[in-house]
Design an enzyme around this catalytic site. Structure first.
Site, mmCIF file in Angstrom:
data_model
loop_
_atom_site.group_PDB
_atom_site.id
_atom_site.type_symbol
_atom_site.label_atom_id
_atom_site.label_comp_id
_atom_site.label_asym_id
_atom_site.label_seq_id
_atom_site.Cartn_x
_atom_site.Cartn_y
_atom_site.Cartn_z
ATOM 1 C CE LYS A 262 -22.558 0.317 6.384
ATOM 2 N NZ LYS A 262 -21.218 1.077 5.906
ATOM 3 N NE ARG B 163 -19.263 0.315 -4.546
ATOM 4 C CZ ARG B 163 -18.068 0.843 -4.120
ATOM 5 N NH1 ARG B 163 -17.050 0.580 -4.728
ATOM 6 N NH2 ARG B 163 -18.030 1.584 -2.895
HETATM 7 N N1 BES Z 1 -24.067 3.579 2.682
HETATM 8 C C1 BES Z 1 -22.485 3.411 2.656
HETATM 9 C C2 BES Z 1 -21.931 4.534 2.474
HETATM 10 C C3 BES Z 1 -22.058 5.716 3.409
HETATM 11 C C4 BES Z 1 -21.111 5.905 4.573
HETATM 12 C C5 BES Z 1 -22.963 6.604 3.432
HETATM 13 C C6 BES Z 1 -21.287 7.006 5.448
HETATM 14 C C7 BES Z 1 -23.302 7.600 4.323
HETATM 15 C C8 BES Z 1 -22.200 7.798 5.481
HETATM 16 C C9 BES Z 1 -22.092 2.269 1.362
HETATM 17 O O1 BES Z 1 -22.847 1.219 1.169
HETATM 18 C C10 BES Z 1 -20.812 1.716 2.080
HETATM 19 O O2 BES Z 1 -21.053 0.804 2.963
HETATM 20 N N2 BES Z 1 -19.645 1.797 1.629
HETATM 21 C C11 BES Z 1 -18.541 1.530 2.089
HETATM 22 C C12 BES Z 1 -17.709 0.799 0.692
HETATM 23 C C13 BES Z 1 -16.393 0.052 1.034
HETATM 24 C C14 BES Z 1 -16.754 -1.263 1.592
HETATM 25 C C15 BES Z 1 -15.829 -0.019 -0.197
HETATM 26 C C16 BES Z 1 -17.827 2.545 2.643
HETATM 27 O O3 BES Z 1 -17.663 3.593 1.877
HETATM 28 O O4 BES Z 1 -17.059 2.242 3.542
HETATM 29 MG MG MG Z 2 -22.720 -0.348 2.490
#
Ligand code: BES
Ligand code: MG
Ligand code: ZN
Length: 471
Positions: A250, A324
């Site tokens: 991230k 997921r």
């Molecule tokens: N934990 C995150 C989602 C999230 C984002 C929670 C903002 C709370 C606040 C999840 O695991 C994630 O990283 N999702 C990605 C998925 C993408 C790589 C397809 C996202 O939403 O950016």
């Molecule tokens: Mg994630």
């Protein structure tokens, strides 16, 4: 806090509740000067210091406002006047209130005592704080007090765990806590370590956990009633203690928020505590796949193909779509091994749901019309709102992989919260009443007790209300 149906002659502290309508009816008979400062608007507080004691005039807003607003007013009052309030017998006046309104107000007073780290130092937790209310019988007051304390214990446990910094919520610490509450509430506690998960074939969960320096803890907590023919709820909560994104790392700007990636699990935990404290006549099976999503030499890699618990293969295209993966095994493990009337998973799953709804509501997906409507209704009444999004089969094409049954992201820049829900649907083993709640935008946000974003407790009242009133 004790609720008591008794009138004593003199009080040094009084909470005088008014709706705007009630205020305009009675203000003429009260001190006219106060009318210059107080109108009964929502959240308005006027403090009248007299010789006998101190009176808090508390505005509740319009008489016909939704009942949850009583709770909001009480939360804010409890937070704002924390330092000023004394632990003394206190009279609460509000003859016009119906029981449900009073109940919500009491819940709010207790919920408003929360701060991080939680210590019960608020005057309301002092045994000397008694709240005297004449309009309800002692029996009803006892009931309200019991329910309010149960809710407050449930929601503050949820908030406390979510608020903990990453170094204070390692799998072992959280596991020990879960073991302790299992003892306290007589829950059945089971936890599978990495070796056991391998034997069971929880491959999707393990793909995320394999990069962790902490052992796997695929955890199941069961609350059972002795009541015959009770309904059974299956609850799965995403429990990523910290989400770095893994190898698909991230951006650091908002990464600290990823300590909140266990928001699904803490909501489920709260509902479980509520049910257990009140000994509700239901059964609840909760699955919490606990892990962090870390970077390491053992971490899973984009392009990995893994086999999930239900035998489906998944191509990992982004290790940041880890929620997921662990939910897939959580759902199919629950669906295959337990018979449940309702299956619900909660997860801080996608940034996509945050972009869609912000902090106004959770995104809901369900294969059952009745459950969908019930959840919307429960969300509206608890002010933990949900809005429904589609699960049309056209989205299924987006998760078809060339090298596996499924891929974990669609590679298109659109609708990821729908794609994720569609992905999860492949793991519910045809459960007829399933709902997926993506609570990424609502679990962690602006709150009255902290300057920065913090745990809202989203999901606890929603699930508790649903479980308590489901027939
Ligand atoms: N934990 C995150 C989602 C999230 C984002 C929670 C903002 C709370 C606040 C999840 O695991 C994630 O990283 N999702 C990605 C998925 C993408 C790589 C397809 C996202 O939403 O950016
Ligand atoms: Mg994630
Ligand atoms: Zn995540």
């Amino acid at each position: 806090m004790k609720l008591i149906n008794k009138k004593i002659k003199s009080y040094t502290q009084i909470f005088h509740l008014f709706t705007e309508e009630e205020w305009s009816r009675t203000s003429k008979n009260l001190n006219k000067n106060i009318a210059a400062f107080f109108t009964g608007k929502k959240h308005e507080v006027f403090i009248n210091v007299q010789d006998e004691g101190i009176a808090y005039f508390i505005g509740l807003g319009k008489a016909d406002s939704p009942v949850f607003e009583m709770q909001q007013v009480a939360v804010k009052f409890s937070q704002t006047y924390k330092e000023k309030l004394s632990a003394v017998p206190t009279l609460i006046v509000g003859d016009f209130m119906v029981e449900k309104q009073f109940e919500e107000f009491i819940k709010g007073l207790l919920l408003g005592t929360y701060n991080y780290p939680f210590e019960k130092t608020h005057a309301f937790w002092n045994p000397k704080f008694e709240l005297h209310f004449e309009n309800l019988s002692q029996k009803r007051l006892d009931m309200i007090s019991h329910k309010s304390e149960a809710l407050s214990n449930a929601q503050t446990a949820c908030q406390e765990w979510l608020n903990k910094p990453a170094n204070l919520k390692k799998p072992e610490t959280f596991g020990t806590y879960l073991k302790n509450i299992s003892k306290k509430y007589n829950l059945k506690y089971t936890s599978f370590n990495r070796k056991k998960c391998e034997e069971l074939g929880l491959g999707a969960y393990l793909s995320v956990n394999q990069g962790s320096s902490y052992d796997a803890a695929f955890t199941i907590l069961e609350y059972k009633t002795t009541v015959k023919n009770a309904k059974t709820f299956g609850l799965v909560g995403k429990c990523v203690l910290f989400d770095t994104g893994g190898i698909s790392l991230k951006n650091p700007d908002n990464m600290h928020y990823m300590k909140s990636d266990m928001g699904g699990a803490t909501a489920v935990l709260g509902a479980l505590i509520y049910a257990a404290e009140l000994q509700l006549p239901v059964n609840i099976i909760t699955v919490l796949p606990i892990t962090d999503n870390a970077i390491s030499e053992n971490a899973f890699l984009p392009s990995d193909v893994i086999t999930a618990y239900n035998g489906k293969t998944i191509e990992v295209l982004n290790t940041d779509a880890e929620g997921r993966m662990i939910l897939a095994d959580g759902l199919s493990y629950l669906a295959k091994n337990y018979k449940t009337d309702i299956l619900i998973d909660l997860a801080t799953l996608t940034g996509s749901s945050v972009r869609m709804f912000g902090d106004t509501c959770g995104a809901m997906f369900s294969n059952n019309e009745e459950l969908k409507n019930l959840l919307i209704k429960t969300g509206d009444s608890t002010n933990q709102r949900l809005w429904n999004l589609p699960l049309w089969d056209i989205w299924k094409d987006d998760i078809r992989s060339d090298v596996a049954d499924l891929k974990n992201i669609s590679m298109k820049p659109i609708g990821d919260c729908i794609v994720a829900a569609k992905f999860l649907e492949q793991f519910i083993e045809n459960h007829p009443r399933w709902a997926h709640l993506d609570i990424a935008g609502v679990a962690f946000g602006n709150v009255g007790y902290a300057k920065e974003k913090a745990a809202t407790g989203f999901g606890v009242q929603l699930l508790s209300d649903l479980i308590e009133n489901y027939h």
